[in-house]
Design an enzyme around this catalytic site. Structure first.
Site, PDB file in Angstrom:
ATOM      1  N   GLY A  55       0.791  -1.093  -0.012  1.00 57.14           N
ATOM      2  CA  GLY A  55       0.284  -0.088  -0.190  1.00 57.14           C
ATOM      3  C   GLY A  55       0.932   1.130   0.226  1.00 57.14           C
ATOM      4  O   GLY A  55       1.385   1.660  -1.016  1.00 57.14           O
ATOM      5  N   LYS A 109       3.123 -10.785  -3.619  1.00 53.31           N
ATOM      6  CA  LYS A 109       4.028  -9.710  -3.536  1.00 53.31           C
ATOM      7  C   LYS A 109       5.463  -9.937  -3.521  1.00 53.31           C
ATOM      8  O   LYS A 109       6.161  -9.152  -3.632  1.00 53.31           O
ATOM      9  CB  LYS A 109       3.236  -8.845  -2.321  1.00 53.31           C
TER      10      LYS A 109
END
Lengths: 170, 332
Positions: B150, B221
């Site tokens: 994020g 990720k």
């Protein structure tokens, strides 16, 4: 027990073998040898640091044999287990032979389980255990973790290892 | 004043967050000499196109009232190929089976001479090197800070701030849902199933939590990190993944008694990629609570650097996207 020993060898060929042979003969397990050829003692001898595992009862005899063959024993010390790692195990720990799991580590000679906390919430439920393992150095600690990984796979236990930087000590 | 024209592919939570952020930062951007103009917005139902710049206030309220931003039906690919603009911002939903529609959008963008900024993990986790090459072959920027953690600027940190360093390893907490569940289990001594329910009620976990709790999201990720930082050409199948579903409150309690916590840690060290629950000392900077994310980067010159922050949320993710947009705007 794990012994670290500083020996002084005469500066002539064949001395190192002379020093190592009695350790093998008495079923010792040599773990490391540091030969400092360039650092002579005032007596003109060459210091050698040896680390090995041997049964406690055989140590006196070993010292005697070394001295008899002309190798000077300058220092004898029991090696403490200096590196430490903690892990968590989850699964049917007790019923998958806890003793055997610990033995796998202890029988290496270079690492041992020095702490164990066990939590068993119910008969049918999975147990959780916190294990502290000590070893001579980080290298041996890694070997001990390898053994534990293998045991965890075979016994269907979830092994929770510490983060790596913790092992690095940074 | 430099006018930078942008198309916004996707108008869900993140897309709207980007629109709101561009609106609220208008003065800030103008001071930097940048005038951002959104010339197209798409969602699953259609599109809104205005080459003079879309009124973002009314686009957001239209989406709220009618459920779509669409005023027409020009397709995303048509917009990318035929509308004059500089940057394609792809914030379409992540799909890990096909990578679509993000994959086609990005490929079309590079084909049409447009820079790409994205928050979409799917295409990057699947075909990172292909996309990167396509961008480089066409002399275009490809920025993806928002795909991992994020608001936490991992790629900016490594590629810009730590330029010159060789990264030797990375450990990270990259899934906020898992971190929330583990934090609550440890604090409240509640079993996994109960905390998962609570997280689902709070909207922190999905109705089908598999993607998060089995470590899949974290692994994707990690794959993007490995590709971006180590250039390894890794895919999801190269990651050794263990999720958090087997963790017991007793295990967390035992860890706690020994001044540690258990976290789902992503690790890229010595070419090996691993996602697994790990013991983290309580005082360690990686031991972040709640839904926070963190990354600890081992480098040769700077030593170890750890950053943490919010790993999700529309405005937080928009922060990373805006940062990438500004980076490109300054360099074109």
């Amino acid at each position: 027990m794990i012994i670290s020993m500083t020996l002084e060898l005469k500066d002539i060929p064949g001395q190192l073998v002379l020093a190592l042979e009695p350790i093998s003969e008495l079923h010792g397990n040599i773990m490391s040898v540091v030969h400092q050829h360039e650092e002579k003692t005032p007596r003109g001898t060459i210091p050698v640091q040896i680390m090995f595992e041997i049964e406690r009862s055989r140590l006196d005899e070993l010292t005697e044999r070394l001295e008899k063959s002309g190798v000077r024993v300058a220092r004898v010390g029991e090696e403490r287990l200096r590196a430490s790692v903690s892990v968590v195990l989850i699964g049917h720990i007790v019923h998958s032979d806890m003793g055997d799991t610990i033995d796998k580590i202890d029988s290496t000679g270079f690492a041992e389980v020095v702490g164990l906390s066990l939590s068993m919430p119910g008969i049918e439920k999975q147990s959780s255990a916190y294990l502290v393992i000590n070893a001579v150095s980080n290298r041996e600690l890694d070997k001990a973790l390898d053994i534990l990984r293998d045991v965890a796979v075979r016994k269907d236990l979830l092994l929770i290892e510490p983060i790596r930087m913790n092992l690095e000590g940074t | 004043m430099k006018t930078v024209r942008i198309s916004l592919m996707g108008f869900g939570a993140v897309g709207q967050g980007v629109a709101r952020t561009i609106l609220s930062k208008d003065g800030y951007l103008k001071k930097q000499g940048i005038d951002l103009s959104i010339v197209a917005i798409t969602d699953s139902k259609g599109s809104d196109v205005n080459e003079k710049g879309i009124d973002l206030e009314s686009a957001i309220s239209r989406k709220k009232q009618t459920g779509t931003v669409a005023t027409g039906d020009m397709s995303s690919l048509d917009i990318i190929r035929n509308i004059v603009h500089d940057i394609v911002v792809d914030v379409t939903p992540t799909n890990i089976d096909s990578g679509e529609p993000g994959m086609s959008n990005m490929q079309a963008a590079f084909g049409a001479g447009k820079h790409v900024v994205t928050s979409n993990k799917g295409p990057l986790a699947m075909r990172f090197s292909e996309l990167k090459e396509s961008a480089e072959d066409n002399g275009l920027f490809f920025r993806y800070e928002a795909t991992v953690a994020g608001a936490v600027p991992i790629f900016n940190l490594v590629h810009e701030a730590l330029a010159g360093n060789t990264v030797t390893g990375i450990e990270g907490i990259l899934n906020g849902t898992c971190n929330y569940i583990l934090t609550r289990m440890a604090e409240e001594r509640m079993p996994y199933e109960l905390v998962l329910k609570e997280a689902q009620e709070l909207g922190i976990a999905e109705t089908d939590p598999t993607y998060d709790v089995e470590g899949i999201d974290a692994a994707l990720k990690l794959v993007i990190i490995a590709n971006s930082i180590f250039g390894t050409g890794a895919t999801y199948h190269d990651v050794d993944v263990t999720g958090i579903t087997k963790l017991t409150p007793e295990a967390l309690e035992l860890a706690s008694q020994n001044n540690s916590v258990i976290k789902l840690v992503c690790e890229a060290v010595n070419g090996k990629l691993r996602v697994a629950p790990r013991l983290v000392p309580r005082r360690h900077p990686l031991a972040v609570g709640g839904t926070l994310n963190a990354a600890s980067i081992q480098t040769d010159l700077a030593g170890r650097i750890t950053i943490s922050g919010k790993g999700a949320g529309s405005i937080e993710t928009a922060s990373s996207i805006l940062s990438d947009i500004i980076y490109i705007s300054r360099h074109i």
